[in-house]
Enzyme design. Structure first.
Site, PDB file in Angstrom:
ATOM      1  N   GLY A   1     -78.008  14.118  23.379  1.00  0.00           N
ATOM      2  CA  GLY A   1     -76.766  14.850  23.160  1.00  0.00           C
ATOM      3  C   GLY A   1     -75.523  13.980  23.154  1.00  0.00           C
TER       4      GLY A   1
ATOM      5  CD  GLU B   1     -81.013  18.966  28.329  1.00  0.00           C
ATOM      6  OE1 GLU B   1     -81.535  20.052  28.025  1.00  0.00           O
ATOM      7  OE2 GLU B   1     -80.547  18.166  27.484  1.00  0.00           O
TER       8      GLU B   1
ATOM      9  N   GLY C   1     -83.057  17.854  19.554  1.00  0.00           N
ATOM     10  CA  GLY C   1     -82.218  18.888  20.143  1.00  0.00           C
ATOM     11  C   GLY C   1     -81.222  19.424  19.130  1.00  0.00           C
ATOM     12  N   GLY C   2     -79.993  18.950  19.212  1.00  0.00           N
ATOM     13  CA  GLY C   2     -78.887  19.474  18.404  1.00  0.00           C
ATOM     14  C   GLY C   2     -79.205  19.633  16.925  1.00  0.00           C
TER      15      GLY C   2
ATOM     16  CG  ASN D   1     -85.540  21.400  23.664  1.00  0.00           C
ATOM     17  OD1 ASN D   1     -85.434  22.618  23.859  1.00  0.00           O
ATOM     18  ND2 ASN D   1     -85.346  20.500  24.621  1.00  0.00           N
ATOM     19  CD1 TRP D   2     -84.529  25.144  18.218  1.00  0.00           C
ATOM     20  CD2 TRP D   2     -84.429  27.385  18.246  1.00  0.00           C
ATOM     21  NE1 TRP D   2     -84.985  25.601  17.000  1.00  0.00           N
ATOM     22  CE2 TRP D   2     -84.923  26.977  16.990  1.00  0.00           C
ATOM     23  CE3 TRP D   2     -84.288  28.754  18.494  1.00  0.00           C
ATOM     24  CZ2 TRP D   2     -85.267  27.885  15.985  1.00  0.00           C
ATOM     25  CZ3 TRP D   2     -84.636  29.661  17.500  1.00  0.00           C
ATOM     26  CH2 TRP D   2     -85.116  29.226  16.258  1.00  0.00           C
ATOM     27  CE  LYS D   3     -81.764  19.601  24.400  1.00  0.00           C
ATOM     28  NZ  LYS D   3     -81.037  18.409  24.779  1.00  0.00           N
TER      29      LYS D   3
ATOM     30  CD  GLU E   1     -86.400  14.451  24.808  1.00  0.00           C
ATOM     31  OE1 GLU E   1     -86.163  14.801  23.650  1.00  0.00           O
ATOM     32  OE2 GLU E   1     -86.121  15.155  25.797  1.00  0.00           O
TER      33      GLU E   1
ATOM     34  CG  HIS F   1     -85.751  18.282  28.413  1.00  0.00           C
ATOM     35  ND1 HIS F   1     -84.463  18.009  28.776  1.00  0.00           N
ATOM     36  CD2 HIS F   1     -85.837  18.042  27.083  1.00  0.00           C
ATOM     37  CE1 HIS F   1     -83.794  17.623  27.697  1.00  0.00           C
ATOM     38  NE2 HIS F   1     -84.606  17.636  26.659  1.00  0.00           N
TER      39      HIS F   1
ATOM     40  CB  SER G   1     -78.721  11.149  19.288  1.00  0.00           C
ATOM     41  OG  SER G   1     -77.938  11.605  20.388  1.00  0.00           O
TER      42      SER G   1
END
Ligand code: 13P
Length: 251
Positions: free
Chosen positions: A174, A98, A235-236, A10-12, A168, A96, A214
């Site tokens: 993150g 976010e 993610g990251g 997930n590149w956000k 999640e 998600h 993470s």
């Protein structure tokens, strides 16, 4: 057991199109096990370009990160599931944390989005997960069950074939803090038990449940080794091709 192993990035809201092309091409050309599906959830602006750049033979699948619950209308700035389907994007992430936190998406709204996505013929990665306060109070299992029951209530057993669940925990997104493999397994098993209650054993056994929060090359192997963890929503670490390829190779 017919469920798929999936490594989804997930590149956000990260990468320019130029950076995105390099990243996607590097991942698509990297060596990956054939039994693991690779999904890249990229910004809307990147979808058509990446679709052309990534070779079909690489079997990398593209996803959007959100869609609107209406087919069309006066909703400035929004993108509908039909629009995604019209450019042949197969997957969309919904729910998600976010989106839930910053855009106030409720379980009911997410039920409407799920319906819209399925009507358009999209597959969905549906996210759930608790905050730290909820976990500390011991209410995490109940909380996630409520998220799923309220959003999946209109979904049939046959439609569950189009849905992947991603657990999640918000406190692990993150933050560098990961759920332990045991914590992930506990929640994934309870989600699968709930799916069994709602839809029967076949659906429960065939639904992929991903862990997100993470995930890194250094912890993916032990998390993915758990019986009810069928992959990751990353993610990251999915923004670094080498790191993400190591994660994809951790099954
Ligand atoms: P991180 O892997 O950066 O913690 O993000 C997880 C996530 O939100 C994936 O959807």
């Amino acid at each position: 057991m017919a469920r798929k192993f999936i490594a989804a990035g997930n590149w956000k809201m990260h990468t320019s199109i130029q950076e995105g092309v390099v990243l996607a091409e590097t991942i698509a050309s990297g060596s990956r096990p054939s039994n693991v599906q690779t999904i890249l959830a990229v910004p809307f602006t990147h979808l058509t370009t990446l679709q052309k750049k990534i070779k079909a033979s690489s079997k990398v699948i593209l996803a959007a990160q959100n869609c609107h619950h209406k087919e069309s209308g006066a909703f400035t700035g929004e993108v509908s599931a039909q629009m995604l389907a019209s450019i042949k994007i197969p997957y969309v992430i919904l729910g998600h944390s976010e989106r839930r936190e910053y855009f106030h998406e409720s379980n009911q709204l997410l039920a409407d989005k799920l319906r819209a996505a399925l009507v358009a013929g999209l597959k969905v990665i549906f996210c759930c997960g608790e905050t730290l306060d909820i976990r500390k109070a011991g209410n995490h299992v109940k909380h996630v069950q409520t998220q799923l029951v309220e959003s999946l209530s209109g979904i049939t057993a046959a439609e569950m074939k189009q849905i992947v669940i991603a657990y999640e925990p918000v406190w692990a997104i993150g933050t560098g803090e990961t759920a332990s493999p045991e914590q992930a397994q506990e929640m994934h098993a309870s989600i699968r038990a709930m799916l069994q209650k709602m839809y029967g054993k076949r659906v429960a056994d065939n639904t992929s449940i991903l862990y997100g929060g993470s995930v890194k090359a250094s912890n993916a192997r032990e998390i993915f080794a758990k019986a009810d963890v069928d992959g990751g929503l990353v993610g990251g670490a999915s923004l670094q091709a080498g790191e993400f390829l190591q994660i994809i190779n951790s099954f």
